[in-house]
Design an enzyme around this catalytic site. Structure first.
Site, PDB file in Angstrom:
ATOM      1  CE  LYS A 165       1.851  42.929 -18.207  1.00 38.46           C
ATOM      2  NZ  LYS A 165       2.515  41.668 -17.814  1.00 38.46           N
ATOM      3  CE  LYS A 202      10.081  40.231 -18.571  1.00 40.40           C
ATOM      4  NZ  LYS A 202       9.566  38.981 -18.019  1.00 40.40           N
ATOM      5  CG  ASP A 260       9.796  40.017 -14.803  1.00 40.99           C
ATOM      6  OD1 ASP A 260       9.174  40.839 -15.504  1.00 40.99           O
ATOM      7  OD2 ASP A 260      10.386  39.017 -15.272  1.00 40.99           O
ATOM      8  CG  ASP A 312       4.347  42.728 -20.718  1.00 39.83           C
ATOM      9  OD1 ASP A 312       3.599  41.748 -20.879  1.00 39.83           O
ATOM     10  OD2 ASP A 312       4.826  43.046 -19.612  1.00 39.83           O
ATOM     11  CD  GLU A 363       5.342  43.518 -15.515  1.00 36.69           C
ATOM     12  OE1 GLU A 363       6.061  42.654 -14.960  1.00 36.69           O
ATOM     13  OE2 GLU A 363       4.797  43.328 -16.615  1.00 36.69           O
ATOM     14  CG  ASP A 412       7.908  43.156 -18.045  1.00 32.45           C
ATOM     15  OD1 ASP A 412       8.632  43.652 -17.157  1.00 32.45           O
ATOM     16  OD2 ASP A 412       7.297  42.067 -17.915  1.00 32.45           O
ATOM     17  NE  ARG A 442       1.642  38.557 -10.781  1.00 28.20           N
ATOM     18  CZ  ARG A 442       2.058  37.299 -10.708  1.00 28.20           C
ATOM     19  NH1 ARG A 442       2.003  36.647  -9.570  1.00 28.20           N
ATOM     20  NH2 ARG A 442       2.540  36.692 -11.767  1.00 28.20           N
TER      21      ARG A 442
HETATM   22  N1  BES Z   1       5.105  40.043 -19.226  1.00 28.40           N
HETATM   23  C1  BES Z   1       5.562  38.940 -18.478  1.00 28.40           C
HETATM   24  C2  BES Z   1       4.947  37.625 -18.909  1.00 28.40           C
HETATM   25  C3  BES Z   1       5.297  37.128 -20.290  1.00 28.40           C
HETATM   26  C4  BES Z   1       6.317  36.216 -20.460  1.00 28.40           C
HETATM   27  C5  BES Z   1       4.574  37.528 -21.387  1.00 28.40           C
HETATM   28  C6  BES Z   1       6.608  35.738 -21.710  1.00 28.40           C
HETATM   29  C7  BES Z   1       4.878  37.055 -22.657  1.00 28.40           C
HETATM   30  C8  BES Z   1       5.893  36.166 -22.811  1.00 28.40           C
HETATM   31  C9  BES Z   1       5.232  39.156 -17.003  1.00 28.40           C
HETATM   32  O1  BES Z   1       5.251  40.470 -16.559  1.00 28.40           O
HETATM   33  C10 BES Z   1       6.263  38.451 -16.214  1.00 28.40           C
HETATM   34  O2  BES Z   1       7.399  38.821 -16.293  1.00 28.40           O
HETATM   35  N2  BES Z   1       5.848  37.450 -15.454  1.00 28.40           N
HETATM   36  C11 BES Z   1       6.731  36.703 -14.639  1.00 28.40           C
HETATM   37  C12 BES Z   1       6.056  36.427 -13.334  1.00 28.40           C
HETATM   38  C13 BES Z   1       6.947  35.817 -12.292  1.00 28.40           C
HETATM   39  C14 BES Z   1       7.989  36.818 -11.859  1.00 28.40           C
HETATM   40  C15 BES Z   1       6.098  35.390 -11.140  1.00 28.40           C
HETATM   41  C16 BES Z   1       7.058  35.404 -15.368  1.00 28.40           C
HETATM   42  O3  BES Z   1       6.175  34.856 -16.034  1.00 28.40           O
HETATM   43  O4  BES Z   1       8.202  34.975 -15.308  1.00 28.40           O
HETATM   44 ZN    ZN Z   2       4.886  41.875 -17.985  1.00 31.32          ZN
HETATM   45 MN    MN Z   3       7.194  41.094 -15.990  1.00 26.46          MN
END
Ligand code: BES
Ligand code: ZN
Ligand code: MN
Length: 509
Positions: A278, A290, A360, A301, A362, A283, A364
């Site tokens: 990825k 966020k 968010d 990210d 994204e 992000d 996947r």
């Molecule tokens: N890049 C983030 C995940 C992340 C969070 C990486 C903290 C490193 C540190 C990912 O894209 C994300 O935002 N995931 C969301 C998913 C949710 C919306 C289902 C998350 O983990 O909040």
């Molecule tokens: Zn992300």
């Molecule tokens: Mn995200």
């Protein structure tokens, strides 16, 4: 500033007391009774300075500690660094790697340019010497790394290079150590390369810049080829996931495909591996934006994708006899008038449709296209690596990556590679229960599950796109970054995954 500090490594036969050096490093266990032979002799020459330190309790040999003793007329070293190794019964190769990293970090901080390491001595015959050479090289690169390419006003300058010799009085031993140094240097340098690219901010390392870097790296590395699909080609191919995520940014998405084909060796017998990473170059969360606190960390990210890039470089330079694809979907997730939105239904490269419930989630959305692309290539095994979910970071903290998959043997092999590389993993589920949560009423899938088990539902979503290939997934959220500097690492990108994936690929040979 230079991108990374040059490290020159060699092993040399020399008597430790006659060794002229800015710093001589030796290791000590916390539970050792008295000093070992090397430290005992050093102690004598230093008029008891080492035993004084240990008796006073100022240095106990604990893990992640060190102490300095200054040299005198009896020895050639200006300084002796005592490096704590912790309890002997807990010692692993990672103990040695961390000791080398600790030494390199202190040396760079003190601007000790020529250093001599006798760290392997404390381990006696516990590990093979060539392996120890490799580990010390990896650790030396790791500890000497810092990110300062945009610092134009450095207060006290810094070292541009570090010259390191592993010393032993037995030439048969230095010969074996030397053997491991070359592979260790390749791996260590590839990890530092990864850390630098990952540390570059979103305005610099956007998808087209990442693609250009991948092309440049492949061009200068024998055995690698690189193809990049731009936004028009993505549209022509129907890569709806990557396009949707990238649609909010002026920096258009890219899809990077690297291929390593070995020139010699037993490639025929070995499986072809597809590595998928990825690369969200920033992000923000998109329309599901966020919170602003620490949002800057989301420049990391792209860490999974860049770990794949660094691994491809290492594998090619090591000339491993195994065919490997490196597939890196790259996009920037920003909110704007052209962004994808919650509620959108996206047709992915596989043909499956996905209802976007949260922009968010994204990672996947880009990985699904990359995984189905990989499943259509001639690879037998697919491994993806991604900073995928905050839920994984909550579950495992900053010490281990989540490991999911559909093949027990592959999971076991990755667990072994994790032990050997010191990049740890922990198994987590991603089966049918989790998969059910990802079904949508108005499309084939939706991109988020319920509140619970977010790392597992994310993995279950990915599983839908690998067809019948053997597959493993590494969720490295939390592992991508050192929020603060440690005894053995600078702050910022950790380069996590390069050693783990390279160890795995080496284990196949
Ligand atoms: N890049 C983030 C995940 C992340 C969070 C990486 C903290 C490193 C540190 C990912 O894209 C994300 O935002 N995931 C969301 C998913 C949710 C919306 C289902 C998350 O983990 O909040
Ligand atoms: Zn992300
Ligand atoms: Mn995200």
């Amino acid at each position: 500033m230079k991108e990374i500090i040059d490290v020159e490594l060699k092993a040399r036969k020399v008597d430790f007391s006659r060794c002229k050096t800015d710093l001589l490093a030796v290791g000590l266990f916390s539970d050792a009774k008295g000093l070992d032979k090397l430290c005992g002799e050093l102690n004598k020459k230093l008029d008891g300075a080492i035993s004084q330190l240990t008796k006073l309790g100022d240095f106990k040999g604990k893990d992640e500690t060190s102490a300095i003793v200054y040299g005198n007329a009896n020895i050639g070293a200006k300084r002796v660094l005592l490096v704590g190794l912790g309890e002997k019964k807990k010692a692993t190769l990672n103990t040695l790697r961390k000791a080398a990293a600790n030494t390199a970090k202190k040396s760079v901080e003190m601007k000790a340019e020529n250093i001599s390491l006798a760290l392997h001595r404390a381990f006696g015959g516990q590990f093979d010497l060539s392996t120890m050479g490799r580990i010390i090289a990896e650790g030396t690169y790791f500890g000497s790394y810092r990110y300062d390419e945009f610092v134009t006003e450095s207060e006290d300058g810094r070292l541009d290079s570090l010259s390191v010799e592993l010393i032993d009085s037995d030439s048969a031993k230095t010969k074996k150590l030397n053997k491991g140094l070359s592979s260790g240097s390749i791996i260590g340098k590839a990890q530092s390369y990864t850390r630098t690219l990952a540390n570059r901010p979103g305005n610099v390392m956007h998808p087209p810049a990442l693609a250009a870097e991948a092309k440049k790296m492949a061009k200068s590395t024998a055995g690698l080829s690189c193809t990049v699909f731009d936004e028009k080609q993505l549209a022509a191919k129907g890569m709806g996931g990557v396009l949707a995520v990238g649609s909010g940014s002026e920096n258009k998405p890219r899809f990077i495909v690297l291929k390593y084909s070995p020139t010699s060796g037993a490639a025929g017998r070995l499986p072809t591996i597809g590595l998928v990473g990825k690369a969200i170059t920033f992000d923000s969360g998109g329309i599901s934006i966020k919170p602003s606190a620490k949002m800057d960390q989301m420049k990391l990210d792209k860490s999974g994708g860049i770990a794949v890039l660094g691994t491809m470089k290492a594998v090619a330079e090591l000339k491993l006899p195994v065919s490997v694809y490196g597939i890196i979907p790259a996009a920037e997730n920003l909110p704007s008038g052209t962004s994808y939105r919650p509620g959108d239904i996206i047709t992915t490269f596989s043909g499956k449709t996905v209802e976007v419930q949260n922009t968010d989630a994204e990672g996947r959305m880009i990985l699904c296209d990359a995984l189905s692309y990989a499943s259509k290539q001639d690879c037998d095994i697919i491994i993806d690596i991604a900073t995928l979910t905050g839920a994984c970071k909550i579950a495992l903290g900053k010490y281990m990556a989540g490991l999911m998959g559909n093949d027990e043997k592959l999971i076991k092999q990755l667990q072994t590679a994790a032990e050997q590389s010191g990049e740890k993993v922990w198994p987590m589920p991603s089966g049918d229960e989790y998969g059910k949560e990802m079904k949508s009423k108005i499309a084939d899938l939706k991109n988020i599950g319920s509140r619970w088990g977010g790392a597992c539902t994310a993995a279950a979503f990915l599983r839908e796109f690998v067809g019948d290939k053997k597959w493993a997934h590494l969720d490295i959220a939390g592992m991508d970054i050192f929020e603060k500097a440690t005894e053995f690492s600078a702050e910022g990108s950790s380069g996590f995954g390069v050693r783990l994936l390279t160890s795995y690929l080496m284990s196949l040979v």
